[in-house]
Scaffold this active site. Structure first.
Site, PDB file in Angstrom:
ATOM      1  N   TRP A 101       0.820  -1.209   0.000  1.00 43.63           N
ATOM      2  CA  TRP A 101       0.000   0.000   0.000  1.00 43.63           C
ATOM      3  C   TRP A 101       0.855   1.260   0.000  1.00 43.63           C
ATOM      4  CZ3 TRP A 101      -4.415  -0.983  -1.834  1.00 43.63           C
ATOM      5  CH2 TRP A 101      -5.048  -2.209  -1.575  1.00 43.63           C
ATOM      6  N   ASP A 170      -1.190   6.744   6.588  1.00 43.38           N
ATOM      7  CA  ASP A 170      -2.301   5.901   6.171  1.00 43.38           C
ATOM      8  C   ASP A 170      -2.555   4.935   7.329  1.00 43.38           C
ATOM      9  OD1 ASP A 170      -4.050   4.050   5.138  1.00 43.38           O
ATOM     10  OD2 ASP A 170      -2.835   3.533   3.384  1.00 43.38           O
ATOM     11  N   LYS A 194     -12.111  -1.529   7.967  1.00 45.28           N
ATOM     12  CA  LYS A 194     -11.441  -2.410   8.910  1.00 45.28           C
ATOM     13  C   LYS A 194     -11.936  -2.167  10.338  1.00 45.28           C
ATOM     14  CE  LYS A 194      -8.257  -3.254   5.542  1.00 45.28           C
ATOM     15  NZ  LYS A 194      -8.252  -2.721   4.175  1.00 45.28           N
TER      16      LYS A 194
END
Length: 359
Positions: A101, A170, A194
């Site tokens: 990511w 992030d 999440k």
């Protein structure tokens, strides 16, 4: 048979949240409508919108120097929005690479402006987090990190140790999982799917001095525009924010972020202990000092046996354990709403599987 899920995301929502959403499905607060049928300009939704912002502020102790936004497009859109809004003439965005990511975020930034990877853990195949020894420069637009790496199962252990005047993180896969000081960060972003709720909404915590409008940035991609319009510049993902608000209420009623950390450590210990006591039958992918409390990754070193593990785990009502294709093996994603009992059931299954095939 009770089913147990360890999905990497979207993932489990708290049972109490799902029950309340079910109760309010076709009649929200006596209106005869589902909340997603209400106007986003109406009082019913505006109350939810402001409640969600207030609860996030309370739970994370967000200072007045920062604003809270609810946007669409997931973390992937933020990969582009951040450099579009924050890379100015003569400045370079700096990235710390700790997995797929962060690589994607860096790749997007390079399309938009001057960007450089200053630290990387790729040499270790992202099994361990690199030494965070970057010295800030006057030429930095910002320094970007990824707090938790879902694919590799690594996580920065202390989010308060990083020092940079424009630090960006992030936190899509571990926000609300443990306390940290928001004031250390210029911008935090997190896809909800999440720990915050369902997919469809991304939470942004941004320092107000960064809310500068730029003529070359389209309005829909401008943090300043969204802040000025209180995240209502366009129609927001009403139902996703409604559920996010319920999840934040659940976190609050459960003891807050500090209690989430206690629970998450206890859950992770159960599975990591099963790995560590297996005498090499199970191999943890991440090095112990970099282990994530959100994503436990491990392998068996035998592809046929790994297929059997998945087959038998599903026969025992345990789902979502197949690891990402880039790592293989298994991944147990144990975000906030995954109960302790699920982790204990997985550890018990792992012990029985080793007894059966480890001789």
């Amino acid at each position: 048979m009770k089913r147990i899920y360890f999905q990497a995301g979207p993932t489990t929502l708290p049972k109490e949240v799902m029950e309340q959403a079910k109760e309010e499905w076709d009649d929200f607060q006596g209106t005869g409508l589902n909340i997603m049928e209400h106007s986003h300009r109406g009082k019913h939704y505006e109350d939810i919108h402001e409640q969600a912002k207030s609860r996030m502020r309370l739970l994370l102790d967000i200072p007045d120097t920062h604003d809270v936004l609810f946007l669409q497009g997931g973390a992937s859109l933020q990969f582009a929005m951040i450099p579009m809004n924050l890379i100015s003439q003569g400045k370079t965005a700096k990235y710390v690479l700790t997995g797929s990511w962060s690589e994607k975020a860096f790749k997007e930034a390079k399309r938009i402006g001057s960007s450089e990877a200053v630290i990387t853990g790729k040499d270790s195949e992202y099994r361990t987090l690199p030494k965070m020894d970057y010295v800030p420069s006057d030429s930095d637009a910002y320094l970007h990190i990824t707090s938790n790496n879902t694919i590799y199962g690594t996580q920065w252990q202390d989010l308060n140790t990083f020092t940079h005047p424009t630090l960006i993180a992030d936190m899509s896969s571990d926000i609300m999982s443990k306390p940290f000081s928001v004031s250390n960060y210029a911008l935090i972003y997190a896809g909800a799917q999440k720990n915050l709720g369902p997919s469809g909404v991304t939470a942004i915590i941004i320092r107000k001095d960064l809310l500068q409008d730029h003529e070359n940035v389209p309005s829909i991609l401008s943090y300043a525009v969204h802040a000025k319009n209180k995240s209502l510049y366009n129609t927001p993902p009403v139902y996703s924010i409604y559920l996010l608000n319920l999840v934040l209420d659940w976190v609050d009623r459960s003891g807050g972020v500090a209690e989430m950390e206690v629970r998450n450590k206890k859950k992770a210990d159960v599975i990591y202990n099963a790995i560590d006591r297996s005498n090499g039958f199970y191999n943890g992918y991440a090095t112990p000092e970099s282990r994530s409390l959100m994503n436990v990754t491990f392998t068996l070193g035998n592809s046929d046996l790994e297929k059997q593990f998945i087959k038998e785990s599903e026969e025992n009502g345990i789902y979502g354990l197949k690891g990402h294709r880039s790592v293989g093996g298994f991944r147990a994603s144990i975000y906030n709403a995954v109960p302790q009992e699920s982790c204990e059931s997985l550890a018990e299954f792992m012990d029985h599987f080793q007894e059966k095939y480890g001789k």
